[in-house]
Design an enzyme around this catalytic site. Sequence first.
Site, PDB file in Angstrom:
ATOM      1  N   GLU A  31      16.061 -35.769 -47.248  1.00  0.00           N
ATOM      2  CA  GLU A  31      17.139 -35.802 -48.397  1.00  0.00           C
ATOM      3  C   GLU A  31      18.122 -36.589 -47.706  1.00  0.00           C
ATOM      4  O   GLU A  31      18.637 -36.481 -46.790  1.00  0.00           O
ATOM      5  CB  GLU A  31      17.514 -34.390 -48.423  1.00  0.00           C
ATOM      6  CG  GLU A  31      18.253 -34.242 -49.712  1.00  0.00           C
ATOM      7  CD  GLU A  31      18.774 -32.885 -49.824  1.00  0.00           C
ATOM      8  OE1 GLU A  31      18.258 -31.912 -49.144  1.00  0.00           O
ATOM      9  OE2 GLU A  31      19.660 -32.694 -50.888  1.00  0.00           O
ATOM     10  N   ARG A 256       8.709 -26.048 -36.588  1.00  0.00           N
ATOM     11  CA  ARG A 256      10.092 -27.196 -36.256  1.00  0.00           C
ATOM     12  C   ARG A 256      10.301 -27.337 -34.902  1.00  0.00           C
ATOM     13  O   ARG A 256      10.034 -26.520 -33.813  1.00  0.00           O
ATOM     14  CB  ARG A 256      11.266 -26.483 -36.866  1.00  0.00           C
ATOM     15  CG  ARG A 256      11.300 -26.552 -38.426  1.00  0.00           C
ATOM     16  CD  ARG A 256      12.586 -25.809 -38.903  1.00  0.00           C
ATOM     17  NE  ARG A 256      13.761 -26.618 -38.880  1.00  0.00           N
ATOM     18  CZ  ARG A 256      14.143 -27.435 -39.820  1.00  0.00           C
ATOM     19  NH1 ARG A 256      13.533 -27.464 -41.019  1.00  0.00           N
ATOM     20  NH2 ARG A 256      15.263 -28.158 -39.617  1.00  0.00           N
ATOM     21  N   LYS A 266      21.523 -30.439 -40.262  1.00  0.00           N
ATOM     22  CA  LYS A 266      22.303 -31.500 -40.649  1.00  0.00           C
ATOM     23  C   LYS A 266      23.663 -30.609 -41.005  1.00  0.00           C
ATOM     24  O   LYS A 266      24.882 -31.372 -40.941  1.00  0.00           O
ATOM     25  CB  LYS A 266      21.780 -31.687 -41.999  1.00  0.00           C
ATOM     26  CG  LYS A 266      20.516 -32.609 -42.100  1.00  0.00           C
ATOM     27  CD  LYS A 266      19.911 -33.058 -43.317  1.00  0.00           C
ATOM     28  CE  LYS A 266      18.804 -33.883 -43.354  1.00  0.00           C
ATOM     29  NZ  LYS A 266      18.174 -34.055 -44.688  1.00  0.00           N
TER      30      LYS A 266
HETATM   31  P1  ATP Z   1      18.018 -29.694 -41.491  1.00  0.00           P
HETATM   32  O1  ATP Z   1      17.057 -28.271 -41.493  1.00  0.00           O
HETATM   33  O2  ATP Z   1      18.228 -30.094 -40.073  1.00  0.00           O
HETATM   34  O3  ATP Z   1      19.350 -29.687 -42.294  1.00  0.00           O
HETATM   35  P2  ATP Z   1      16.489 -30.541 -43.555  1.00  0.00           P
HETATM   36  O4  ATP Z   1      14.932 -29.880 -43.334  1.00  0.00           O
HETATM   37  O5  ATP Z   1      16.950 -30.073 -44.516  1.00  0.00           O
HETATM   38  O6  ATP Z   1      16.864 -30.791 -42.141  1.00  0.00           O
HETATM   39  P3  ATP Z   1      15.010 -33.217 -44.764  1.00  0.00           P
HETATM   40  O7  ATP Z   1      15.699 -34.255 -45.205  1.00  0.00           O
HETATM   41  O8  ATP Z   1      14.666 -32.027 -45.861  1.00  0.00           O
HETATM   42  O9  ATP Z   1      15.996 -32.172 -43.638  1.00  0.00           O
HETATM   43  O10 ATP Z   1      13.940 -33.255 -43.810  1.00  0.00           O
HETATM   44  C1  ATP Z   1      12.870 -34.272 -44.145  1.00  0.00           C
HETATM   45  C2  ATP Z   1      11.668 -33.732 -43.208  1.00  0.00           C
HETATM   46  O11 ATP Z   1      11.871 -33.403 -41.742  1.00  0.00           O
HETATM   47  C3  ATP Z   1      11.147 -32.175 -43.707  1.00  0.00           C
HETATM   48  O12 ATP Z   1       9.711 -32.666 -44.045  1.00  0.00           O
HETATM   49  C4  ATP Z   1      11.472 -31.453 -42.830  1.00  0.00           C
HETATM   50  O13 ATP Z   1      10.384 -30.249 -42.815  1.00  0.00           O
HETATM   51  C5  ATP Z   1      11.234 -32.088 -41.460  1.00  0.00           C
HETATM   52  N1  ATP Z   1      12.292 -31.576 -40.389  1.00  0.00           N
HETATM   53  C6  ATP Z   1      13.588 -31.492 -40.538  1.00  0.00           C
HETATM   54  N2  ATP Z   1      13.966 -30.973 -39.338  1.00  0.00           N
HETATM   55  C7  ATP Z   1      12.793 -30.774 -38.506  1.00  0.00           C
HETATM   56  C8  ATP Z   1      12.700 -30.171 -37.088  1.00  0.00           C
HETATM   57  N3  ATP Z   1      13.825 -29.669 -36.397  1.00  0.00           N
HETATM   58  N4  ATP Z   1      11.472 -30.385 -36.825  1.00  0.00           N
HETATM   59  C9  ATP Z   1      10.184 -30.761 -37.462  1.00  0.00           C
HETATM   60  N5  ATP Z   1      10.389 -31.075 -38.482  1.00  0.00           N
HETATM   61  C10 ATP Z   1      11.700 -31.047 -39.353  1.00  0.00           C
HETATM   62 MG    MG Z   2      15.235 -29.756 -46.356  1.00  0.00          MG
END
Ligand code: ATP
Ligand code: MG
Length: 540
Positions: A31, A256, A266
């Site tokens: 995102e 994760r 984020k």
């Molecule tokens: P955050 O939880 O850090 O705010 P997010 O998951 O909302 O981040 P996205 O932009 O939706 O961020 O993430 C893009 C991809 O990265 C998604 O498929 C998400 O599942 C994956 N992702 C984000 N953080 C992690 C993590 N710590 N470990 C593994 N995969 C991750």
């Molecule tokens: Mg997300």
Amino acid sequence: MAEINNFIKTIMENDLANGKVDKILTRFPPEPNAYLHIGHARALVTNFELAKLFGGKTNLRFDDTNPETEDASFVEAIKEDIAWLGYKPANVFFGSDYFDKTIDYAILLIKKGLAYVCDLSPEEIAEYRGSLTTPGKESPYRNRSVEENLELFENMRKGMYREGEKTLRAKIDMASPNMNMRDPVLFRIIYTPHHRQGTKYCVYPMYDLAHPLQDAIEGITHSLCSLEYENHRPLYDWVIEKCETEHKPQQIEFGRLNLTNTILSKRYLKELVGSGKVKGYDDPRMPTLAGLRRRGVTPEAIKEFILETGLSKTNSTVDAEMLDHAIREDLKLKVKRIMAVKDPLKIVITNYPENKVEYLNAINNNENEQLGSRKIAFSKYLYIERDDFAIKKPNKHYKRLALGLEVRLFHAYFIKANDVKYDENGNIVEVYCTYDERTLSGTGFNERKPNGTIGFVEATTAKKARFNLFEPLILDEKADASNFMERLNPNSWIIFDGVVEGQEFKKGDRFQFIRDGYYIVENDENLEFNRIVSLKSSYK
Ligand code: ATP
Ligand code: MG
């Protein structure tokens, strides 16, 4: 590079073997509402490496369904990070480019009696949803006719209602044990202009509707996501089934990645940047890919770290030391080992001629001869680390210089400290030493054993430099974001002004400073280095 091997690879192998799919197509769906962090690298590397392994492809898809938090600047930053990691997406898509199709699917759901326009406010929807122990209550608007729903949805799209006044909801099951299935919202009204679509739309699909449809439209075979989406999977499958998409993607969840002493979310990164506690998303202390790049970490080290830590079906917290280890391993044979002095103490070699500078041979990396050798200056005036000198040997483990003791200088001679000069405040400002000409490194001199080996920089040819050292932003090991502002390390950025060997330095060049750590040239005009990682673990 470590081999990729995990449960998703096995799933893909089986799907290919039994003909469920005939090729692998994955996607990375960030995102665009912040910068990518090292946790995202797990998703990135997993998607790209798995597809590559099977000769498949990976799309980059910006999941831009929420205009209130997203911005085009993040799109560019994310693209840059992915390119830096060395990955080239087969296509770059934007979820918002599928809005028309998504609306068509929503209309199909309405026609099938599977979606309805609801007038409950967001608060009422939450209240009606019930809880894990109590079933939800059906919305009074649930049984509107198809015709009425079509008209109301049309009116929503025309901008006839205020934000929050109406939503489009799926008609599933208000008593489902899975809260996500209790008539989830599919579309909501938002008037904030979109960074890509402008004011073209005023209804925006929710992730749970948009994502499976985007996967279906692109022909994604394996839609990999982190564990928090596990109980969204029934809804993902519901959307795919009820929308009767031609292609049927499957969602697979993985754990994760969390790191000790590091918060990966984020919201936290945004708050840190907003508060001014760091100098932006690419601050070298940040766990963002941009921050790690700025600190001097190589993309190879990050990939290796991700692959070595593996992938499982549960969330895991990895010791931050593992990342440091991967960085050291990556740079060990790649970079020259040179000498720098962060906190200089002047040495005067009393038995060395004035006005003479000799150039000694120095091998650049004793574990990789291909990096060749260089000449380093030596004269009557040198700098050593203040830490490498003591008036009196403090204990038997002390392997450095002290009055009456002799040490070897790297690539040079043995020197023995005889006397010191103090300033008016009682600080040592000069150490008077003698050197032994016969002890030049490489001559095989072995009559005496020195009390250790220390680094030095010749004073008249030295270049002044600033050294930036970084410590974890968070003091404790906990990886969660609770009250993190109070847990911030007040000394996470430490500056030293010292000297480095007189040679050419270009921005972006990396070195090992002997007995200290790996550094990158941050600025080659006013010479400045960032410490990428220390040679030894700094974690307690
Ligand atoms: P955050 O939880 O850090 O705010 P997010 O998951 O909302 O981040 P996205 O932009 O939706 O961020 O993430 C893009 C991809 O990265 C998604 O498929 C998400 O599942 C994956 N992702 C984000 N953080 C992690 C993590 N710590 N470990 C593994 N995969 C991750
Ligand atoms: Mg997300």
